[in-house]
Design an enzyme around this catalytic site. Structure first.
Site, short mmCIF file in Angstrom:
data_model
loop_
_atom_site.label_atom_id
_atom_site.label_comp_id
_atom_site.label_asym_id
_atom_site.label_seq_id
_atom_site.Cartn_x
_atom_site.Cartn_y
_atom_site.Cartn_z
N GLU A 123 40.11 29.70 30.46
CA GLU A 123 39.07 29.70 29.43
C GLU A 123 38.63 28.27 29.11
OE1 GLU A 123 40.49 31.82 25.98
OE2 GLU A 123 40.89 33.65 27.13
N GLU A 190 31.90 36.27 27.73
CA GLU A 190 32.37 37.30 26.80
C GLU A 190 31.62 37.24 25.48
OE1 GLU A 190 36.62 37.59 26.44
OE2 GLU A 190 36.51 39.04 24.81
#
Ligand code: KIV
Length: 272
Positions: A123, A190
């Site tokens: 991430e 996301e």
């Protein structure tokens, strides 16, 4: 005509980039164990993500932060043993790659060596680019993840949709370009506005997989336990539930309990 999906014997990072070029959408789901991974692979899923969402759905933690590298390796090795066709991507857990690119490389090497998986995911954007470079230098494919990044939940404070403000949207766009330039083979976006996700997907050459990022991307990912309705408490707008397995499993267990208590099970045919 047979769909391209059925013709592909083994999904590789190159196959995914060809799918983007040909406009064929990529289907990705999470899995954390052998039995589920086997079903997903036989059903023809393109990518299996051994997500750190295992921390929530398998271990019962509130966030993705507590899961360890050893635990991720256990889940990933179980998944890989089941898979013949799908590309298997494994999340680098929190604390194993941020701020130290040598540790990022060591963590990724452990995942690749001890599980047989095909790629890692991490991430973040510019903050982790040194780690991405180092992992790539060892020949390990990397998938990026921008937008809502659950490992930073304590920085964000909530799981609300990200990048709705112009400055955050601009940073996301720049991070996507940077990650592509650095060499990631794909990107997860996301919970961001659909138009922003569509813009990223149209401006980068690598496949962009969305979760809560609308339809204008190159593929979709969901957490398996959410889409099967095994988890109950999590119902964001983007989640399509294909089943209510929580109720079905509970019903089956209740029937079993009843059968045992009433001596209905085992019957004459169910014994030796
Ligand atoms: O851990 C996970 O399941 C993920 C998906 C939500 C993309 O990162």
């Amino acid at each position: 005509m047979m769909p391209a999906q059925k013709k592909i014997k083994k999904v590789t990072t190159h196959v995914l980039s060809a799918m983007k070029m040909q406009g064929e959408k990529i289907a990705m789901l999470t899995a954390y164990d052998y039995s589920m991974a086997r079903i997903l692979d036989e059903a023809g899923i393109d990518v299996i993500l051994v997500g750190d969402s295992a921390s929530n759905v398998m271990a019962g933690y509130e966030t993705t932060l507590p899961i360890t590298l050893n635990e991720m390796i256990y889940h990933a090795a179980s998944v890989v043993r089941a898979v013949k066709r799908a590309l298997v991507v494994v999340d680098l857990p929190f604390g194993t790659y941020q701020g130290n690119s040598m540790e990022a490389l060591a963590s990724s090497i452990r995942i690749m060596k001890e599980t047989g998986a095909h790629a890692v995911k991490l991430e973040g954007g510019s903050e982790v680019v040194e780690s991405v470079e180092r992992i790539l230098s060892a020949g390990i494919p990397v998938m990026g993840h921008l937008g809502l990044t659950p490992q930073s939940i304590h920085k964000f404070g909530t799981y609300v949709v990200r990048a709705t403000e112009e400055d955050e949207a601009e940073k996301l766009l720049q991070d996507a370009f940077l990650l592509e330039e650095t060499g990631v083979f794909s990107l997860v976006l996301e919970k961001i506005p659909a138009n922003l996700a569509g813009r990223v997907a149209s401006e980068v050459k690598i496949p962009v997989i969305g979760i809560g990022a609308g339809p204008k991307v190159d593929g979709q990912v969901l957490v398996l336990h959410d889409m099967l309705g095994i988890t109950q408490e999590f119902s964001p707008r983007f989640l399509r539930r294909y089943h209510n397995l929580y109720q079905e499993i509970k019903g089956s267990v209740q029937s079993y309990i009843q059968d045992v208590k009433t001596l209905d099970f085992p019957n004459e045919k169910e014994q030796y």
